[in-house]
Design an enzyme around this catalytic site. Sequence first.
Site, PDB file in Angstrom:
ATOM      1  CG  HIS A  60     -14.655   2.448 -52.404  1.00 36.08           C
ATOM      2  ND1 HIS A  60     -14.912   3.787 -52.551  1.00 36.08           N
ATOM      3  CD2 HIS A  60     -13.308   2.324 -52.427  1.00 36.08           C
ATOM      4  CE1 HIS A  60     -13.771   4.444 -52.661  1.00 36.08           C
ATOM      5  NE2 HIS A  60     -12.778   3.569 -52.600  1.00 36.08           N
ATOM      6  CG  ASP A  77     -10.193   6.126 -52.805  1.00 37.17           C
ATOM      7  OD1 ASP A  77      -9.023   6.525 -52.657  1.00 37.17           O
ATOM      8  OD2 ASP A  77     -10.519   4.926 -52.776  1.00 37.17           O
ATOM      9  CB  SER A 113     -16.822   4.173 -55.055  1.00 34.08           C
ATOM     10  OG  SER A 113     -17.428   4.107 -53.771  1.00 34.08           O
TER      11      SER A 113
END
Length: 369
Positions: A58, A150, A31
């Site tokens: 992401h 995540d 991310s």
Amino acid sequence: MPVNISSAQDRLGNGQQPITVDERIIVIGASAGGLDALKMIIKGLPPGFSAPVFIVWHMSPDIRGILPQLFNSINTIHAAHAYDKEPIKTNRIYVAPPDHHLLVEENRVRVTHGPKENRFRPAVDPLFRSAAYTFGNRVIGIILSGALDDGTAGLGSVKQYGGVAIVQNPVDAQVPSMPENAMREVEVDYTVTAGELPALLVKLLQQQPSPVNENMKDEKTKKEIEIAAEERALDKGVFKMGEPSVFACPECHGVLSAIQDVQRIRYRCHTGHAYSADSLLASISEKIEDSLYSAIRGMEESIMLLNHIGDHYAEANHSRLAALYFQKAKEVQERSDTVRAAILNNEFLSKEAISKQSDALKNRNVEAS
């Protein structure tokens, strides 16, 4: 011990062939701050690196994905956005396209528009979960730089099914939260810098996967993969996966069920949205600020209307009535200022922020003693 990449390359094989039953696969989640790490890893892989690589990074759903072009400019291993139901081949890099989950099945890729997980689509957990369920001990899972957590649950699945769990050293990560959270909740096998990862992956591909129980596939994991693959969460018995909670889904306001894993608790609503405890806390924190700004908007509209009506009565020489409207506008303004102060003092809550406060408090107590 350093790995001789050039000599290992000959043993890894060249060209793109359908994946075989003994091939390993690599899944990577990143991310914020993960782009530099991804570039370093891909650039360092030998051209004949056989294992297919699957990447979730992401990104905003309305941007054009740049990773495949970037990877193709720094390595000859073919990289492209994955497309639904394409075959899995060796010596390829599959990138999750914007606003779509990337999943894997036995011989093919799935690209879906299933419910968001941890506020993202693509999300890391669905990829890791599907890889672990399908490929078991043949999976190498890697968590790179990023905020919140995540990928933690997904890396836990990789470990549970006998795969190898790797995280980028938090000191080496631009945003260390994702690696730190994974290390906190998963017994990772390797913690290395991005620069060390290519040689480690070459080394791992020369080793046989650890033996694992082939009958360990669980129904809950299968259902969660199917939900990410666009099947209805209600039909999959989402309420049977955990206990109903008092929390509402920040995305759709549906009831969230609390799903207890070995070392962590997660949440999923009846439409399929999924959250870790940390991402749920972050979502609720953001909703608080949104709600407060909505309250301010309503109060400021009330102030403008009260003053407008007050002006109207003043022009009509109803000074007493006008003064009352002006006074009410002032009272609403005072309440609005209180709400605005609450926004300025509103704290974005997350596991990392609270842990840092706990560490700071502990250090102060040590210094005081």
